[in-house]
Write a protein that holds these residues in place. Sequence first.
Motif, PDB file in Angstrom:
ATOM      1  N   ALA A 102      34.876  20.735 -11.043  1.00 24.05           N
ATOM      2  CA  ALA A 102      34.931  21.469 -12.308  1.00 24.05           C
ATOM      3  C   ALA A 102      34.174  20.715 -13.403  1.00 24.05           C
ATOM      4  CB  ALA A 102      36.384  21.686 -12.735  1.00 24.05           C
ATOM      5  N   VAL A 155      36.999  26.447  -7.968  1.00 23.99           N
ATOM      6  CA  VAL A 155      36.212  26.303  -9.195  1.00 23.99           C
ATOM      7  C   VAL A 155      35.434  27.581  -9.482  1.00 23.99           C
ATOM      8  CG1 VAL A 155      34.369  25.007 -10.318  1.00 23.99           C
ATOM      9  CG2 VAL A 155      36.044  23.804  -8.930  1.00 23.99           C
ATOM     10  N   ARG A 158      37.740  29.953 -11.077  1.00 21.87           N
ATOM     11  CA  ARG A 158      38.003  29.605 -12.466  1.00 21.87           C
ATOM     12  C   ARG A 158      36.843  30.049 -13.359  1.00 21.87           C
ATOM     13  NH1 ARG A 158      39.034  23.451 -13.974  1.00 21.87           N
ATOM     14  NH2 ARG A 158      40.428  23.706 -12.191  1.00 21.87           N
ATOM     15  N   SER A 274      43.648  25.330 -13.299  1.00 20.37           N
ATOM     16  CA  SER A 274      43.222  25.459 -11.920  1.00 20.37           C
ATOM     17  C   SER A 274      44.263  26.099 -11.043  1.00 20.37           C
ATOM     18  CB  SER A 274      42.872  24.082 -11.351  1.00 20.37           C
ATOM     19  OG  SER A 274      43.990  23.233 -11.371  1.00 20.37           O
TER      20      SER A 274
END
Length: 282
Positions: A102, A155, A158, A274
Amino acid sequence: MLLALSALLFACMGVLIREVSEGVNNETVVFARNLIGVLFFLPIILVRGFGPFRTNRLGNHFLRTFYGLGAMYCFFYAIAHLPLADAMVFTYAAPVFTPVLAWWWLKESLTGRMLLAVSIGFVGVVLVAKPSGALFDPKALAGVAASLLAACAFVSIRAMSNSEPATRIVFYFSTFSALLSAIPMTWAWQPLTLKQVGLLIAVGLVATVSQLVMSKAYALAPPGKIGPLSYLAIVFSGLFAWALWGEVPGWSSWAGAGLIFAASLISVYLPSKSDKSRTAGV
């Protein structure tokens, strides 16, 4: 309670994959799991139409599928060829790598506590993969690859979570995964027995229900409070593997699992988005 049920279902999925993989190749197992996931959404589409699934981010969904499907192939291979508890540890090691990815991908901050958690968790992954030449065994590398690819998938989720709800992400992941995993079936297709078909259907159903139960659990309680309970899947898997196949994890597996669990506890105290991505599953 819901997360414990999800962990039990996830462990049962591992047992079913191990059983069916004795006579069915990995390509077929992955395709069947994804096909069941797509079929699950058909009643929703028939009742509510396609409106809830309209999106302007097909490219992001495809990228998420690329990582998630790769993780699935590696994870299912690891389940078929590694001790079940070890394979499960690799799956739950994915969040260990997520903060670094991330930071690199989304330019999110990387604190000292995050680095500590990542470092501890990485040592745990190495121990589970075995601290010897076996670390470079394809079976162990498949487990490590499953962790890394799953972290990439988290990720990528996200990155689009600001506009895409979990149900839409799961829908496109299931659909794209079913289409892509159908390609290897052109050369990997094999005749199946009724028992094998039943096991494949059970894998898909248990995986889908487990995913939904976990989503509900994370919706009802703060992820930081219930996240560590997801490691019950490793405990259940270990018990099943011991009862069914006499598998007993070695010292390095126990030590590695403990370090990965400790890393997750450190992460509990971090303000994080997350965990939201975990509800979309891999």
